[in-house]
Scaffold this motif. Structure first.
Motif, PDB file in Angstrom:
ATOM      1  N   VAL A   8     -12.917  28.570  -0.772  1.00  0.00           N
ATOM      2  CA  VAL A   8     -13.193  29.571  -2.081  1.00  0.00           C
ATOM      3  C   VAL A   8     -14.830  29.447  -2.089  1.00  0.00           C
ATOM      4  N   GLY A   9     -15.527  29.888  -1.099  1.00  0.00           N
ATOM      5  CA  GLY A   9     -16.915  29.916  -0.755  1.00  0.00           C
ATOM      6  C   GLY A   9     -18.033  28.778  -0.883  1.00  0.00           C
ATOM      7  N   VAL A  10     -17.230  27.668  -0.680  1.00  0.00           N
ATOM      8  CA  VAL A  10     -18.016  26.431  -0.862  1.00  0.00           C
ATOM      9  C   VAL A  10     -17.618  25.833   0.602  1.00  0.00           C
ATOM     10  N   ASN A  11     -18.824  25.407   1.287  1.00  0.00           N
ATOM     11  CA  ASN A  11     -18.688  24.862   2.512  1.00  0.00           C
ATOM     12  C   ASN A  11     -18.613  23.328   2.407  1.00  0.00           C
ATOM     13  N   ILE A  12     -17.431  22.947   2.956  1.00  0.00           N
ATOM     14  CA  ILE A  12     -16.855  21.332   2.845  1.00  0.00           C
ATOM     15  C   ILE A  12     -17.048  20.999   4.237  1.00  0.00           C
ATOM     16  N   ASP A  13     -17.545  19.844   4.384  1.00  0.00           N
ATOM     17  CA  ASP A  13     -17.967  19.021   5.618  1.00  0.00           C
ATOM     18  C   ASP A  13     -16.255  18.490   6.215  1.00  0.00           C
ATOM     19  N   THR A  14     -15.955  18.771   7.576  1.00  0.00           N
ATOM     20  CA  THR A  14     -14.611  18.208   8.016  1.00  0.00           C
ATOM     21  C   THR A  14     -14.807  17.005   8.616  1.00  0.00           C
ATOM     22  N   LEU A  15     -15.334  16.034   8.078  1.00  0.00           N
ATOM     23  CA  LEU A  15     -15.337  14.607   8.981  1.00  0.00           C
ATOM     24  C   LEU A  15     -14.443  13.588   8.172  1.00  0.00           C
ATOM     25  N   THR A  16     -14.514  12.539   9.110  1.00  0.00           N
ATOM     26  CA  THR A  16     -13.867  11.618   8.554  1.00  0.00           C
ATOM     27  C   THR A  16     -14.564  10.808   7.514  1.00  0.00           C
ATOM     28  N   PHE A  17     -13.969   9.554   6.792  1.00  0.00           N
ATOM     29  CA  PHE A  17     -14.739   8.731   6.147  1.00  0.00           C
ATOM     30  C   PHE A  17     -15.713   8.067   6.866  1.00  0.00           C
ATOM     31  N   GLN A  18     -15.420   7.420   7.923  1.00  0.00           N
ATOM     32  CA  GLN A  18     -16.468   6.681   8.755  1.00  0.00           C
ATOM     33  C   GLN A  18     -17.600   7.736   9.117  1.00  0.00           C
ATOM     34  N   GLU A  19     -17.118   8.933   9.611  1.00  0.00           N
ATOM     35  CA  GLU A  19     -18.370   9.904   9.976  1.00  0.00           C
ATOM     36  C   GLU A  19     -19.147  10.219   8.820  1.00  0.00           C
ATOM     37  N   ALA A  20     -18.775  10.281   7.553  1.00  0.00           N
ATOM     38  CA  ALA A  20     -19.701  10.465   6.288  1.00  0.00           C
ATOM     39  C   ALA A  20     -20.504   9.246   6.043  1.00  0.00           C
ATOM     40  N   GLU A  21     -19.920   8.200   6.178  1.00  0.00           N
ATOM     41  CA  GLU A  21     -20.681   6.831   6.235  1.00  0.00           C
ATOM     42  C   GLU A  21     -21.805   6.941   7.198  1.00  0.00           C
ATOM     43  N   LEU A 227      -4.740  21.669 -14.870  1.00  0.00           N
ATOM     44  CA  LEU A 227      -3.936  22.879 -14.676  1.00  0.00           C
ATOM     45  C   LEU A 227      -4.657  23.670 -13.346  1.00  0.00           C
ATOM     46  N   LYS A 228      -6.024  23.416 -13.149  1.00  0.00           N
ATOM     47  CA  LYS A 228      -6.949  23.864 -12.129  1.00  0.00           C
ATOM     48  C   LYS A 228      -6.440  23.595 -10.658  1.00  0.00           C
ATOM     49  N   LEU A 229      -5.692  22.548 -10.488  1.00  0.00           N
ATOM     50  CA  LEU A 229      -5.127  22.164  -9.395  1.00  0.00           C
ATOM     51  C   LEU A 229      -4.297  23.166  -8.936  1.00  0.00           C
ATOM     52  N   PRO A 230      -3.169  23.467  -9.423  1.00  0.00           N
ATOM     53  CA  PRO A 230      -2.349  24.927  -9.077  1.00  0.00           C
ATOM     54  C   PRO A 230      -3.183  26.123  -8.746  1.00  0.00           C
ATOM     55  N   LYS A 231      -4.035  26.180  -9.893  1.00  0.00           N
ATOM     56  CA  LYS A 231      -4.804  27.407  -9.706  1.00  0.00           C
ATOM     57  C   LYS A 231      -5.957  27.612  -8.485  1.00  0.00           C
ATOM     58  N   PHE A 232      -6.330  26.211  -8.040  1.00  0.00           N
ATOM     59  CA  PHE A 232      -7.060  25.973  -6.892  1.00  0.00           C
ATOM     60  C   PHE A 232      -6.416  26.442  -5.680  1.00  0.00           C
ATOM     61  N   ILE A 233      -5.095  26.076  -5.477  1.00  0.00           N
ATOM     62  CA  ILE A 233      -4.359  26.167  -4.532  1.00  0.00           C
ATOM     63  C   ILE A 233      -3.720  27.665  -4.192  1.00  0.00           C
ATOM     64  N   LEU A 234      -3.550  28.233  -5.154  1.00  0.00           N
ATOM     65  CA  LEU A 234      -3.348  29.886  -5.274  1.00  0.00           C
ATOM     66  C   LEU A 234      -4.663  30.634  -4.813  1.00  0.00           C
ATOM     67  N   LEU A 235      -5.838  30.195  -5.431  1.00  0.00           N
ATOM     68  CA  LEU A 235      -6.996  30.732  -4.992  1.00  0.00           C
ATOM     69  C   LEU A 235      -7.451  30.817  -3.583  1.00  0.00           C
ATOM     70  N   ALA A 236      -7.163  29.377  -3.026  1.00  0.00           N
ATOM     71  CA  ALA A 236      -7.754  29.087  -1.718  1.00  0.00           C
ATOM     72  C   ALA A 236      -6.599  29.882  -0.810  1.00  0.00           C
ATOM     73  N   PHE A 237      -5.354  29.937  -1.330  1.00  0.00           N
ATOM     74  CA  PHE A 237      -4.486  30.530  -0.311  1.00  0.00           C
ATOM     75  C   PHE A 237      -4.709  31.997  -0.267  1.00  0.00           C
ATOM     76  N   TYR A 238      -4.928  32.600  -1.496  1.00  0.00           N
ATOM     77  CA  TYR A 238      -5.293  33.995  -1.302  1.00  0.00           C
ATOM     78  C   TYR A 238      -6.672  34.276  -0.515  1.00  0.00           C
ATOM     79  N   ASP A 239      -7.538  33.594  -0.740  1.00  0.00           N
ATOM     80  CA  ASP A 239      -8.680  33.747  -0.259  1.00  0.00           C
ATOM     81  C   ASP A 239      -8.809  33.636   1.286  1.00  0.00           C
ATOM     82  N   ALA A 240      -7.993  32.858   1.803  1.00  0.00           N
ATOM     83  CA  ALA A 240      -7.784  32.341   3.114  1.00  0.00           C
ATOM     84  C   ALA A 240      -7.123  33.479   3.948  1.00  0.00           C
ATOM     85  N   THR A 242      -6.891  36.860   2.883  1.00  0.00           N
ATOM     86  CA  THR A 242      -7.585  38.200   2.826  1.00  0.00           C
ATOM     87  C   THR A 242      -8.939  38.086   3.250  1.00  0.00           C
ATOM     88  N   ARG A 243      -9.192  36.964   4.190  1.00  0.00           N
ATOM     89  CA  ARG A 243     -10.634  36.974   4.951  1.00  0.00           C
ATOM     90  C   ARG A 243     -10.466  37.958   6.196  1.00  0.00           C
TER      91      ARG A 243
END
Ligand code: UDP
Length: 243
Positions: A8-21, A227-240, A242-243
């Motif tokens: 949803v427009g925000v870049n998230i790192d796809t690393l493991t916990f250990q890699e983040a450390e 309530l933002k949790l289900p909203k987020f899932i819908l937003l992300a699903f739609y965003d993905a 419609t790319r």
């Protein structure tokens, strides 16, 4: 090079916990301040509504998914995040790293007394840990200037900022060039946990991806926020889709 997924427009790192450390350890070797953010589903919904918040998150040097919803959403985009990297756990790791590497820390945020209690508990766990200072999170502009002067004078290596989101992320962004630290991390309610004022979900809930449910049971007033949790899932699903 960073591996990220734009959710949803925000870049998230796809690393493991250990890699983040490891990344955090690397940040401590560098000169410029690095910003560590830990958005969950709720925060990403806020970022959709507030482009200035999305902009700040997108300038983070390490942006980890502090929520099972974010991990789930990454699958919609075909770039699955390896695991949840809880902000609270990453903060605890950074504290341990600070202790073993003799780096100094500063806590900013929480109600009066919270940062002080966190420091007290930390000194029990890590005797001799270097604390460059602390301040509560309810300050006016004059006090803010004094806080920043104190940070500049005491030169902490790591600053943990608990002002609630998006205030803490925006505060770090606005002040990043003045602080002189190596890492500034937004930690939200994790400071209350460190101070012993709030409890982390038991391991069962964490492992099952149900920490949000535990928090709801403990703090029913969070219902509307959640309530933002289900909203987020819908937003992300739609965003993905419609790319
Ligand atoms: N907080 C603060 N100043 C403010 C607003 C919030 O210090 O102006 C603190 C608050 O006392 C709490 C922390 O920020 O310790 C986290 O707030 P919030 O409940 O929004 O975060 P979450 O629990 O979602 O991480």
């Amino acid at each position: 090079m960073r591996n990220t997924v734009e959710i949803v427009g925000v870049n998230i790192d796809t690393l493991t916990f250990q890699e983040a450390e490891e990344r955090c350890k690397d940040f401590l070797q560098q000169d410029e301040l690095k910003m560590v953010f830990t958005p969950n589903s709720e925060l990403l919904v806020d970022a959709v509504k507030d482009p200035s918040f999305a902009h700040v998150l997108n300038n983070g040097d390490l942006v980890v998914p502090d929520g099972i919803g974010v991990v789930l959403a990454s699958k919609f985009y075909g770039i699955p995040i390896k695991e949840r990297v809880a902000g609270c756990d990453l903060m605890n790791s950074l504290l341990e790293i600070a202790y073993t590497q003799e780096r100094s820390i500063y806590f900013l945020g929480g109600r009066e007394g919270v940062a002080e209690e966190a420091v007290h508990n930390l000194k029990q766990k890590y005797p001799g840990i270097k604390v460059a200072g602390f301040h509560h999170g309810y300050f006016d502009q004059d006090e803010e200037k004094k806080i920043i002067d104190e940070i500049i004078k005491n030169k902490p290596d790591i600053i943990f900022v608990a002002l609630g989101a998006p205030k803490q992320e925006k505060w770090i962004w606005d002040n990043k060039d003045k602080l002189g630290a190596k890492i500034a991390m937004g930690v939200g309610g994790s400071l209350d946990i460190l101070a012993g004022r709030a409890k982390r979900a038991p391991e069962f809930f964490r492992k099952a991806g149900l920490e949000w449910f535990y928090r709801l049971l403990k703090e029913p007033k969070r219902f509307f926020r959640m309530l933002k949790l289900p909203k987020f899932i819908l937003l992300a699903f739609y965003d993905a889709k419609t790319r």
